[in-house]
Design an enzyme around this catalytic site. Structure first.
Site, short mmCIF file in Angstrom:
data_model
loop_
_atom_site.label_atom_id
_atom_site.label_comp_id
_atom_site.label_asym_id
_atom_site.label_seq_id
_atom_site.Cartn_x
_atom_site.Cartn_y
_atom_site.Cartn_z
N GLU A 1 0.13 -3.53 -44.48
CA GLU A 1 0.61 -4.61 -45.34
C GLU A 1 -0.55 -5.47 -45.82
OE1 GLU A 1 3.61 -6.87 -43.33
OE2 GLU A 1 5.12 -5.29 -43.53
N CYS B 1 -4.57 -11.72 -48.23
CA CYS B 1 -4.63 -11.49 -46.79
C CYS B 1 -4.57 -9.97 -46.61
CB CYS B 1 -3.46 -12.18 -46.10
SG CYS B 1 -3.38 -11.85 -44.33
N CYS C 1 -3.06 -2.15 -34.44
CA CYS C 1 -4.13 -3.02 -33.96
C CYS C 1 -4.68 -2.53 -32.63
CB CYS C 1 -3.62 -4.46 -33.80
SG CYS C 1 -4.94 -5.64 -33.41
N CYS D 1 -2.26 -8.99 -28.53
CA CYS D 1 -1.79 -10.38 -28.56
C CYS D 1 -0.27 -10.40 -28.51
CB CYS D 1 -2.29 -11.07 -29.83
SG CYS D 1 -4.09 -11.00 -30.02
N CYS E 1 2.00 -11.50 -31.62
CA CYS E 1 1.76 -10.90 -32.94
C CYS E 1 2.58 -9.63 -33.13
CB CYS E 1 0.26 -10.58 -33.07
SG CYS E 1 -0.17 -9.78 -34.62
N GLY F 1 -4.58 -5.58 -37.74
CA GLY F 1 -5.80 -5.09 -37.14
C GLY F 1 -6.80 -6.17 -36.79
N HIS G 1 -6.09 -20.34 -30.07
CA HIS G 1 -4.75 -20.55 -29.50
C HIS G 1 -4.71 -21.21 -28.13
CE1 HIS G 1 -3.63 -18.40 -33.01
NE2 HIS G 1 -4.05 -17.24 -32.56
N ASN H 1 5.85 -18.19 -37.17
CA ASN H 1 7.04 -17.44 -37.55
C ASN H 1 7.46 -16.60 -36.35
OD1 ASN H 1 8.04 -17.89 -40.08
ND2 ASN H 1 6.89 -16.29 -41.10
N CYS I 1 1.29 -12.56 -41.99
CA CYS I 1 -0.12 -12.27 -42.23
C CYS I 1 -0.75 -11.92 -40.89
CB CYS I 1 -0.78 -13.49 -42.87
SG CYS I 1 -2.15 -13.10 -43.96
#
Length: 350
Positions: A94, A107, A114, A118, A121, A165, A222, A296, A339
């Site tokens: 994407e 983006c 990936c 995480c 994600c 990624g 984070h 999100n 994103c």
């Protein structure tokens, strides 16, 4: 058995020139073809109208052009555009076009899936299938540049590597893509308009500094507490904050370029005073700014957006020590335009 044809865009201009000389043609033909591939974005050899038909046939016999294809494109009510990009082998990544009043930001993805884990994600839930080739990264940017011109009447302003990624786990290909994006033979974009976001791999941050890169660096932080950060991003157990700090100090010494910290505040995870104090302390090590990102949620699990009160407490504490802090609101919610690493922030490079 027929040999698999090589993507011609894997060849440098010099290699293209050598190919033509080896095939009893003029070296300048390599320059012509290179221009068609990059500056003019040819999707097939037939597009190369000033190249002789016999030469085009020879190219067809030896090479392919593995262009991406925008499979589906969704437009959000806020103007965000999400592309599902199909690669030559059928895999999909994407990319997202994020507009503001003054700019448009691409983006882009650097891997299919990936390399990291995480927990917050969506991409991390996908198995890493492979790294993207430089041309596949470049093509995402070109596609979004066309959409920016079509929908917003101006060329693409900025690029953030915050899609699917971990860019630093595909280092060589990402660097080659950026070289072409910034080259006068490619898109000609200033490297200052490009930001590479990493989850924080110290030795690769140092390598970027040694390679004298000119783009900007963002770190998906984070938490500035090892125990919490390793809960959010389990891989970071191998890269403690002390090592990350040292690599960022090295980065700043070599590049004199500020670091942007990407930071999501989650309810019950990092919304307490100890987390705020730890971030304030971490921000004193190198010149930086902080982007607090609205989250999100990817499910009903433990990662949920913190309260406005918690966000405001972070802002107040950071501004008290002179740190520039911005809150990035989520974009494209109605089309789930996540994103990558950062759950769809209002991306910009500033």
């Amino acid at each position: 058995m027929q040999m698999e044809k090589k993507d011609i865009r894997a060849l440098s201009k010099e290699q293209l020139r050598d190919f033509f000389v080896a095939n009893n043609d003029k070296a300048f033909r390599g320059n012509q073809v290179y221009e068609w591939l990059w500056s003019k974005g040819a999707h097939s050899f037939e597009d190369m109208t000033n190249v002789a038909k016999t030469t085009r046939s020879m190219l067809e016999d030896n090479f392919v052009i593995n262009h991406i294809k925008v499979d589906t494109m969704q437009r959000s009510s806020d103007g965000t555009v999400k592309n599902a990009v199909r690669l030559h082998d059928g895999l999909v990544v994407e990319s997202v076009l994020i507009p503001t009043q003054t700019r448009t930001t691409a983006c882009v993805s650097s891997q299919v899936g990936c390399s990291l884990d995480c927990n917050f994600c969506a991409t991390a839930r996908l198995k890493r299938m492979r790294n993207l080739e430089p041309a596949e990264i470049y093509d995402q940017v070109i596609a979004i540049d066309k959409e920016s011109r079509l929908y917003y009447n101006h060329p693409l302003s900025n690029i953030v590597f915050m899609g699917m990624g971990e860019p630093l786990m595909n280092y060589n290909n990402v660097m080659k893509a950026i070289d072409m994006i910034t080259s006068s033979e490619g898109l000609g974009m200033s490297p200052k308009r490009i930001m590479v976001s990493t989850s924080g791999i110290p030795k690769m941050i140092k390598k970027m500094a040694d390679d004298d890169v000119k783009f900007k660096l963002a770190v998906s932080l984070h938490s500035a507490i090892d125990e919490i950060r390793s809960r959010i991003m389990p891989f970071s157990t191998n890269f403690p904050l002390a090592d990350l700090r040292e690599s960022l100090e090295y980065w700043y010494r070599k590049t004199k370029c500020k670091v942007s910290y990407e930071y999501v505040v989650w309810k019950g995870i990092n919304d307490d005073k100890a987390s705020i104090d730890a971030l304030v302390k971490f921000c004193k090590y190198v010149p930086c700014k902080v982007n607090l990102i609205e989250y999100n949620p990817i499910d009903d699990g433990e990662f949920q957006q913190a309260s406005e009160e918690s966000i405001n407490a972070y802002i107040k504490a950071l501004e008290n020590i002179g740190i520039v802090v911005k809150v990035r609101r989520s974009r494209g919610k109605d089309i789930d335009a996540a994103c990558g690493q950062l759950a769809n922030k209002e991306a910009e490079v500033s």
